[in-house]
Design a protein around this motif. Structure first.
Motif, mmCIF file in Angstrom:
data_model
loop_
_atom_site.group_PDB
_atom_site.id
_atom_site.type_symbol
_atom_site.label_atom_id
_atom_site.label_comp_id
_atom_site.label_asym_id
_atom_site.label_seq_id
_atom_site.Cartn_x
_atom_site.Cartn_y
_atom_site.Cartn_z
ATOM 1 N N LYS A 119 8.592 -6.526 -3.267
ATOM 2 C CA LYS A 119 7.554 -5.706 -2.657
ATOM 3 C C LYS A 119 6.251 -6.486 -2.748
ATOM 4 O O LYS A 119 5.758 -6.773 -3.835
ATOM 5 N N SER A 152 4.477 1.264 7.234
ATOM 6 C CA SER A 152 3.543 2.031 8.070
ATOM 7 C C SER A 152 2.710 1.155 9.006
ATOM 8 O O SER A 152 2.570 1.463 10.189
ATOM 9 N N PHE A 186 8.329 11.328 0.253
ATOM 10 C CA PHE A 186 7.024 10.974 -0.320
ATOM 11 C C PHE A 186 6.145 12.219 -0.355
ATOM 12 O O PHE A 186 5.796 12.761 0.705
ATOM 13 N N TYR A 226 0.307 -1.674 4.278
ATOM 14 C CA TYR A 226 0.542 -0.337 3.717
ATOM 15 C C TYR A 226 -0.606 0.630 4.003
ATOM 16 O O TYR A 226 -0.561 1.788 3.566
ATOM 17 N N TYR A 235 12.874 -1.557 -5.245
ATOM 18 C CA TYR A 235 11.934 -2.284 -4.385
ATOM 19 C C TYR A 235 11.784 -3.646 -5.068
ATOM 20 O O TYR A 235 10.952 -3.828 -5.944
HETATM 21 C C1 PBG Z 1 4.053 3.527 -3.404
HETATM 22 C C2 PBG Z 1 4.539 3.097 -2.078
HETATM 23 C C3 PBG Z 1 3.796 2.468 -1.048
HETATM 24 C C4 PBG Z 1 4.651 2.393 0.060
HETATM 25 C C5 PBG Z 1 5.881 2.943 -0.319
HETATM 26 N N1 PBG Z 1 5.804 3.363 -1.665
HETATM 27 C C6 PBG Z 1 2.377 2.039 -0.984
HETATM 28 C C7 PBG Z 1 1.843 1.063 -1.925
HETATM 29 O O1 PBG Z 1 2.561 0.390 -2.668
HETATM 30 O O2 PBG Z 1 0.622 0.956 -1.955
HETATM 31 C C8 PBG Z 1 4.263 1.839 1.407
HETATM 32 C C9 PBG Z 1 5.080 2.281 2.568
HETATM 33 C C10 PBG Z 1 4.476 2.051 3.902
HETATM 34 O O3 PBG Z 1 3.405 1.432 4.067
HETATM 35 O O4 PBG Z 1 5.093 2.516 4.876
HETATM 36 N N2 PBG Z 1 4.317 2.756 -4.496
#
Ligand code: PBG
Length: 325
Positions: A196, A275, A78, A202, A193
């Protein structure tokens, strides 16, 4: 007292318990997420994710080396993109010499065997902080697909093994598959994903990348946390469009979804222990309210028990160390 069944008999010693253990977590199951930043020898902690840092490319290589030595064979990258490089079209995501592309190339040069997974979504590169193209406050679906395809191709050209669309646009898996195949990248895999959810877990990740949406939320594309059957629809679509693996995200609050997908589809399933899930355990540990290592391992084994093959977790390194003893 005579009793035909005494389930405790199988729990008497550690060797008996390990003999009848149904689910295991092994470092081979882990995908280590890494936050990449510009510069050299840069290591900046993420406030809401204790133990996780944004790392410059040189340190990413070192981190990957340590991961491999612990039996972790996959990383998910990332990039932290400078505000000055962001625009409404996420243009920086397609540059051959962009931060992510350089990192992929470095990693694959150093460790050809390492599986490098890259996220496909506009948010880290977008001034809007949304995963798709924004027009008049709406997230456009079909107009986003070519942008995602250009991004995935840039990642594939740099050497990515697997691209992971995290954007939740309709039809993106098939669109990416066709774009990759047309350019000869028939061996680049797609980890979709699939389920999701529009989750509040997040938060710390968005702080790490400074990628929170500038307006609105992600509810018109990410799934409603109340829905389970809808995940099956998404999974059927993704598999029919060519997904090699599918993902459920977050993990712990969605174990039933992992379990449902496990019994409906045959492709491998990954779960993203996100996260916020990581942060909660770390925070409680820091307060002295629970044993964070034990709680982390218990959480990860529950994800495996639910039916996930692979787990993306920020705790991959420390848990691998613990598992190896
Ligand atoms: C982006 C993405 C996100 C995460 C992974 N890819 C954030 C979101 O969709 O806002 C979250 C990962 C995490 O919280 O550990 N598209």
């Amino acid at each position: 007292m005579p009793m035909a069944q005494r389930p405790r008999r199988n729990r008497r010693t550690e060797s008996l318990r390990s003999l009848v253990r149904e689910s295991r977590v092994h470092p081979n199951h882990f995908i280590l997420p890494l936050f990449v930043t510009e510069g050299k020898n840069q290591k900046t902690p993420i406030r809401s994710m204790p133990g996780v840092n944004r790392l410059s490319r040189d340190l990413i290589i070192k981190e990957a080396k340590r991961a491999i030595s612990l039996g972790i064979g996959s990383v998910a990258l990332f990039p932290v993109i400078a505000e000055s490089l962001k625009d409404t079209l996420a243009s920086a995501s397609t540059h051959a010499d962009g931060l992510l592309q350089r990192t992929i190339a470095d990693l694959k040069n150093a460790y050809p065997e390492l599986t490098v997974i890259t996220d496909v979504a506009m948010d880290p590169y977008s001034t809007d902080g949304h995963d798709g193209l924004v027009q008049d406050g709406k997230i456009l679906n079909d107009e986003t697909l070519p942008i995602l395809a250009a991004m995935a191709l840039a990642q594939a050209r740099a050497g990515a093994d697997i691209v992971a669309p995290s954007d939740m646009m309709d039809g993106r898996v098939g669109y990416l598959r066709r774009a990759l195949d047309a350019q000869g990248f028939t061996q680049v895999g797609i980890l979709a994903y699939t389920a999701k959810y529009a989750s509040s877990f997040y938060g710390p990740f968005r702080e790490a990348l400074d990628s929170a949406p500038k307006h609105g939320d992600k509810k018109t594309y990410q799934m409603d946390p109340s829905n389970r059957r809808e995940a099956l629809t998404e999974a059927e679509l993704d598999v029919s469009e060519g997904a090699d693996m599918i993902m459920v995200k977050p993990a712990l609050a969605y174990l039933d979804v992992i379990s449902a997908l496990r019994s409906h589809v045959h492709v491998p399933i990954a779960a993203y222990h996100v996260s916020g899930e990581y942060a909660m355990i770390k925070a409680a540990g820091q307060m002295g309210w629970l044993d964070a290592d034990a709680a982390m391992l218990e959480s990860l084994v529950s994800i495996r028990r639910a039916g996930a093959d692979a787990i993306l977790t920020y705790a991959a390194m420390e848990m691998a160390e613990k598992i190896h003893g």
